[in-house]
Design an enzyme around this catalytic site. Structure first.
Site, PDB file in Angstrom:
ATOM      1  CB  VAL A  11      -0.953  -0.026   1.219  1.00 47.82           C
ATOM      2  CG1 VAL A  11      -1.609   1.326   1.436  1.00 47.82           C
ATOM      3  CG2 VAL A  11      -2.028  -1.074   0.995  1.00 47.82           C
ATOM      4  CB  THR A 121      -7.142  -2.129   6.929  1.00 49.29           C
ATOM      5  OG1 THR A 121      -7.042  -1.926   5.523  1.00 49.29           O
ATOM      6  CG2 THR A 121      -8.549  -2.562   7.292  1.00 49.29           C
ATOM      7  CG  LEU A 154      -4.219  -0.704  -3.057  1.00 46.36           C
ATOM      8  CD1 LEU A 154      -3.638  -2.095  -3.016  1.00 46.36           C
ATOM      9  CD2 LEU A 154      -3.115   0.315  -3.183  1.00 46.36           C
ATOM     10  N   GLY A 272     -14.129 -22.012  -5.206  1.00 45.03           N
ATOM     11  CA  GLY A 272     -12.802 -22.615  -5.262  1.00 45.03           C
ATOM     12  C   GLY A 272     -12.184 -22.751  -3.890  1.00 45.03           C
ATOM     13  CB  CYS A 279      -7.043  -7.465   2.569  1.00 43.43           C
ATOM     14  SG  CYS A 279      -5.819  -6.188   2.221  1.00 43.43           S
ATOM     15  CE  LYS A 282      -4.298  -6.838   7.529  1.00 39.90           C
ATOM     16  NZ  LYS A 282      -5.297  -5.778   7.554  1.00 39.90           N
TER      17      LYS A 282
HETATM   18  N1  LIG Z   1      -2.061  -5.251   0.606  1.00 39.92           N
HETATM   19  C1  LIG Z   1      -3.261  -4.829   0.232  1.00 39.92           C
HETATM   20  O1  LIG Z   1      -3.813  -5.243  -0.796  1.00 39.92           O
HETATM   21  C2  LIG Z   1      -3.986  -3.806   1.059  1.00 39.92           C
HETATM   22  C3  LIG Z   1      -5.081  -3.129   0.508  1.00 39.92           C
HETATM   23  C4  LIG Z   1      -5.739  -2.180   1.278  1.00 39.92           C
HETATM   24  C5  LIG Z   1      -5.324  -1.945   2.577  1.00 39.92           C
HETATM   25  N2  LIG Z   1      -4.271  -2.628   3.104  1.00 39.92           N
HETATM   26  C6  LIG Z   1      -3.851  -2.317   4.466  1.00 39.92           C
HETATM   27  O2  LIG Z   1      -2.708  -1.476   4.402  1.00 39.92           O
HETATM   28  C7  LIG Z   1      -1.806  -1.788   5.469  1.00 39.92           C
HETATM   29  C8  LIG Z   1      -0.450  -2.163   4.896  1.00 39.92           C
HETATM   30  O3  LIG Z   1      -0.589  -3.323   4.125  1.00 39.92           O
HETATM   31  P1  LIG Z   1       0.579  -3.828   3.163  1.00 39.92           P
HETATM   32  O4  LIG Z   1       0.047  -4.986   2.410  1.00 39.92           O
HETATM   33  O5  LIG Z   1       1.137  -2.667   2.425  1.00 39.92           O
HETATM   34  O6  LIG Z   1       1.630  -4.333   4.261  1.00 39.92           O
HETATM   35  P2  LIG Z   1       3.172  -4.622   4.060  1.00 39.92           P
HETATM   36  O7  LIG Z   1       3.541  -5.593   5.109  1.00 39.92           O
HETATM   37  O8  LIG Z   1       3.462  -4.953   2.639  1.00 39.92           O
HETATM   38  O9  LIG Z   1       3.875  -3.219   4.363  1.00 39.92           O
HETATM   39  C9  LIG Z   1       3.986  -2.660   5.626  1.00 39.92           C
HETATM   40  C10 LIG Z   1       5.342  -1.958   5.701  1.00 39.92           C
HETATM   41  O10 LIG Z   1       5.371  -1.207   6.894  1.00 39.92           O
HETATM   42  C11 LIG Z   1       6.666  -1.287   7.455  1.00 39.92           C
HETATM   43  N3  LIG Z   1       6.582  -0.932   8.881  1.00 39.92           N
HETATM   44  C12 LIG Z   1       6.028  -1.641   9.880  1.00 39.92           C
HETATM   45  N4  LIG Z   1       6.112  -0.956  11.021  1.00 39.92           N
HETATM   46  C13 LIG Z   1       6.702   0.223  10.740  1.00 39.92           C
HETATM   47  C14 LIG Z   1       7.040   1.370  11.498  1.00 39.92           C
HETATM   48  N5  LIG Z   1       6.753   1.426  12.792  1.00 39.92           N
HETATM   49  N6  LIG Z   1       7.639   2.386  10.878  1.00 39.92           N
HETATM   50  C15 LIG Z   1       7.916   2.333   9.573  1.00 39.92           C
HETATM   51  N7  LIG Z   1       7.602   1.284   8.786  1.00 39.92           N
HETATM   52  C16 LIG Z   1       7.006   0.245   9.374  1.00 39.92           C
HETATM   53  C17 LIG Z   1       7.085  -2.720   7.172  1.00 39.92           C
HETATM   54  O11 LIG Z   1       8.493  -2.863   7.242  1.00 39.92           O
HETATM   55  C18 LIG Z   1       6.530  -2.931   5.757  1.00 39.92           C
HETATM   56  O12 LIG Z   1       7.463  -2.587   4.766  1.00 39.92           O
HETATM   57  C19 LIG Z   1      -2.476  -2.883   6.273  1.00 39.92           C
HETATM   58  O13 LIG Z   1      -3.202  -2.303   7.308  1.00 39.92           O
HETATM   59  C20 LIG Z   1      -3.406  -3.522   5.272  1.00 39.92           C
HETATM   60  O14 LIG Z   1      -4.513  -4.131   5.886  1.00 39.92           O
HETATM   61  C21 LIG Z   1      -3.585  -3.545   2.365  1.00 39.92           C
END
Ligand SMILES: NC(=O)c1ccc[n+]([C@@H]2O[C@H](COP(=O)([O-])OP(=O)(O)OC[C@H]3O[C@@H](n4cnc5c(N)ncnc54)[C@H](O)[C@@H]3O)[C@@H](O)[C@H]2O)c1
Length: 449
Positions: A11, A121, A154, A272, A279, A282
Site C-alpha cells: 500500500v 486498515t 486497491l 474454489g 486483507c 485478517k
Molecule cells: N495489501 C493490500 O492489498 C492492502 C489493501 C488495502 C489496505 N491494506 C492495508 O494497508 C496496510 C499495509 O498493508 P501492506 O500490504 O502494504 O503491508 P506490508 O507488510 O506490505 O507493508 C507494511 C510496511 O510497513 C513497514 N513498517 C512496519 N512498522 C513500521 C514502522 N513502525 N515504521 C515504519 N515502517 C514500518 C514494514 O516494514 C513494511 O514494509 C495494512 O493495514 C493492510 O490491511 C492492504
C-alpha cells in the site's frame, strides 16, 4: 503539499508512487532499512504491475525519495500517510502496535503542524486513539496534529490501476480543513492530471471516483464493512458450489446467472479454494472482534470465516480421494501467491495445502510466476520450477491453487505426456471439465459435474 509515507509495503509504495507521479513531492520511509536501501538502489521490493515503471519515472523527475530515517521523512512533510501493517493477533484482534509506533515517532519528530492520515486498515475508533496518542506523546503543545482516515481499496495485482482510477476516495475527518487538504492531495487523481502508466496516458472515459467525506469512525468502518462483505460473497459462492456437488448442478452456471442481476453483481462469486492474502482473512477477524467488543454478534461473518477455513480441508479431501495414498506421491502445485499477479503469499491457500501435503509425505514440486522467492523462505524443502511444464514432469497430480493467466494457457495435451498420471485437481475452476476429460484427464474441481 509535501507528503510522506510511512511503510513501504504494497500500500505504501503504490500510494507514494502514484501520488508522486501525480505531481506531489513524496518522501517514503520504512523501519526496514534493507527495503529502503533496495529502493535507493533502484530496486522494487514487491511485485506489482506498473509499479517499477512509475517509481522510476517519479524518481527521475525528483518527485520521490526514500530514507530509513523516519524523523527526516516526518519533518520534510505536511501530511503523513501511515501505511504500516496491522496483522492479526492470536485472538483475531488487529495488532495496532506499528500504528502506535508511528504515533510516537511523529509526535517526537514533528517540527510543525502535521496532517496524519491512517491508510492502514484499522478498526473503528482507532482515529480517536491515534489523536489521543499524538497529544500524549507530543513534547511541544504548540505543534498541532490533525488526524484523518483514508482507507485504501486497491487490490494487489491491479493496485496501480485501482489507485489511479478509484471507485471512491473515502476521507474520514473531524475537521473540515483536513478534508480540504485531502481533496487537494487527490485533485490530480480525480481530475486525471497524471500520465497513466496503465492506459499509456489515455484512460478510457468513465465515471471518476467520488471523494466522500465522512467521520473518521465511519471511514474506518467502511473499509472493514466492504472487505467483510466481499469475503461473505466468496464464502456464499463456495457453499453454493458444495450444494451443486451434492445436487448435481454447475456452480459456474448458477453464479453467472446470479451475477447478471445488478443487485448481486458477478464479482467475488468464484467458487474454489477460498480467499487469502493480507486483507480479507485478517479484516474479517478484526471486524468480528470489533463487533464483539461492543456487544454485537456478527454470526453471519463468523460463518463466512468458517466456510473459508474449511475450503482447504475440502480440497485436500479431493486430493486424498483421487490419489488414494498421498505418501510418496509427486505433486505439482501450480500457484503459490494468494491470487494472480502478485508475489504476496501471506495467508495464501496454496501454502496451507502444501503444509498438509508435506505432513502426509508428498513430494511437492511448485511453480509460480512471481512468488517462488518468498515461498522458498517458508518452505525451503520444496522443489521449485520457473517453468510449469518442469513442475508437471513425472507428477502424479497437478494441483491448481492460483488463477494465473500462465496456468490458464497450459497446453494440457503436452503436459499430459509429461505427467506420470493424467490427474488435475483444480482449486480455481480454471478449465472446462469436458475439454480436460476429452484429453484423457481425470479432472476434479469445485461445484461442477
Ligand atoms: N495489501 C493490500 O492489498 C492492502 C489493501 C488495502 C489496505 N491494506 C492495508 O494497508 C496496510 C499495509 O498493508 P501492506 O500490504 O502494504 O503491508 P506490508 O507488510 O506490505 O507493508 C507494511 C510496511 O510497513 C513497514 N513498517 C512496519 N512498522 C513500521 C514502522 N513502525 N515504521 C515504519 N515502517 C514500518 C514494514 O516494514 C513494511 O514494509 C495494512 O493495514 C493492510 O490491511 C492492504
Amino acid at each position: 503539499m509535501r507528503l510522506s509515507v510511512i511503510g513501504c509495503g504494497y500500500v505504501g509504495l503504490v500510494t507514494g508512487a502514484c501520488l508522486a507521479e501525480a505531481g506531489h513531492q513524496v518522501v517514503c520511509t520504512d523501519i526496514d532499512s534493507e527495503r529502503i536501501a533496495k529502493l535507493n538502489a533502484g530496486g522494487v521490493p514487491i511485485y506489482e504491475l506498473h509499479l517499477s515503471q512509475i517509481l522510476k519515472s517519479a524518481r527521475a523527475a525528483g518527485k520521490i525519495s526514500y530514507t530509513a530515517n523516519g524523523g527526516e521523512a516526518i519533518r520534510a512533510s505536511d501530511a503523513i500517510f501511515i501505511c504500516v501493517g496491522t496483522p492479526p493477533k492470536e485472538n483475531g484482534e488487529a495488532d495496532l502496535s506499528a500504528i502506535d509506533h508511528c504515533a510516537r515517532q511523529i509526535a517526537a519528530e514533528a517540527n510543525g503542524p502535521k496532517l496524519v492520515i491512517e491508510k492502514s486498515t484499522v478498526p473503528a475508533r482507532t482515529g480517536i486513539e491515534l489523536t489521543r496518542a499524538l497529544a500524549a506523546y507530543g513534547r511541544n503543545d504548540q505543534i498541532k496534529f490533525r488526524v484523518a482516515s483514508n482507507p485504501e481499496f486497491l487490490r494487489e495485482g491491479t493496485a496501480v490501476e485501482d489507485f489511479f482510477h478509484p471507485d471512491r476516495i473515502v476521507v474520514g475527518v473531524e475537521d473540515p480543513s483536513a478534508a480540504e487538504d485531502l481533496r487537494e492531495i487527490y485533485r490530480p487523481i480525480i481530475e486525471r492530471r497524471f500520465t497513466c502508466p496503465v492506459h499509456n496516458g489515455t484512460c478510457p472515459p468513465g465515471p471518476r471516483g467520488e471523494l466522500l467525506v465522512t467521520t473518521i469512525n465511519s471511514a474506518e468502518l467502511i473499509k472493514h464493512a466492504s472487505n467483510s462483505f466481499l469475503a461473505l460473497k466468496i464464502s456464499y459462492a463456495n457453499v453454493i458450489a458444495d450444494l451443486c456437488e451434492r445436487i448435481g448442478a454447475d456452480v459456474e452456471e448458477v453464479t453467472r446467472a446470479m451475477g447478471l442481476d445488478p443487485r448481486i453483481g458477478g464479482q467475488f462469486l468464484k467458487a474454489g479454494l477460498g480467499f487469502g492474502g493480507f486483507c480479507f482473512p485478517k479484516d474479517v477477524q478484526a471486524f468480528i472482534h470489533l463487533a464483539a467488543s461492543v456487544g454485537v454478534d456478527f454470526d453471519i461473518l463468523k460463518a463466512a470465516e468458517r466456510v473459508n477455513k474449511e475450503r482447504i480441508g475440502r480440497y485436500t479431501e479431493k486430493i486424498r480421494k483421487a490419489l488414494w495414498v498421498v505418501k510418496g506421491k509427486r505433486v505439482a502445485v501450480l500457484g503459490l501467491a494468494f491470487k494472480a499477479n502478485t508475489d504476496d503469499i501471506r495467508f495464501a491457500p496454496a501454502l496451507e495445502v502444501i503444509r498438509e501435503l508435506l505432513a502426509e509425505g508428498a513430494e511437492v514440486h511448485a511453480t509460480d510466476p512471481e512468488a517462488i522467492p518468498r515461498t522458498q523462505a517458508v518452505f525451503p524443502q520444496l522443489h521449485y520450477h520457473d517453468d510449469p511444464y518442469a513442475a508437471l514432469k513425472h507428477a502424479d497430480a497437478a494441483l491448481v491453487c492460483t488463477e494465473w493467466d500462465a496456468f490458464k494457457k497450459i497446453d494440457w495435451e503436452r503436459a499430459g505426456k509429461l505427467m506420470a498420471r493424467k490427474l488435475v485437481i483444480d482449486g480455481r475452476n480454471l478449465y472446462s471439465p469436458e475439454s480436460m476429460r476429452a484429453l484423457g484427464f481425470q479432472y476434479h474441481c469445485f461445484g461442477r459435474p
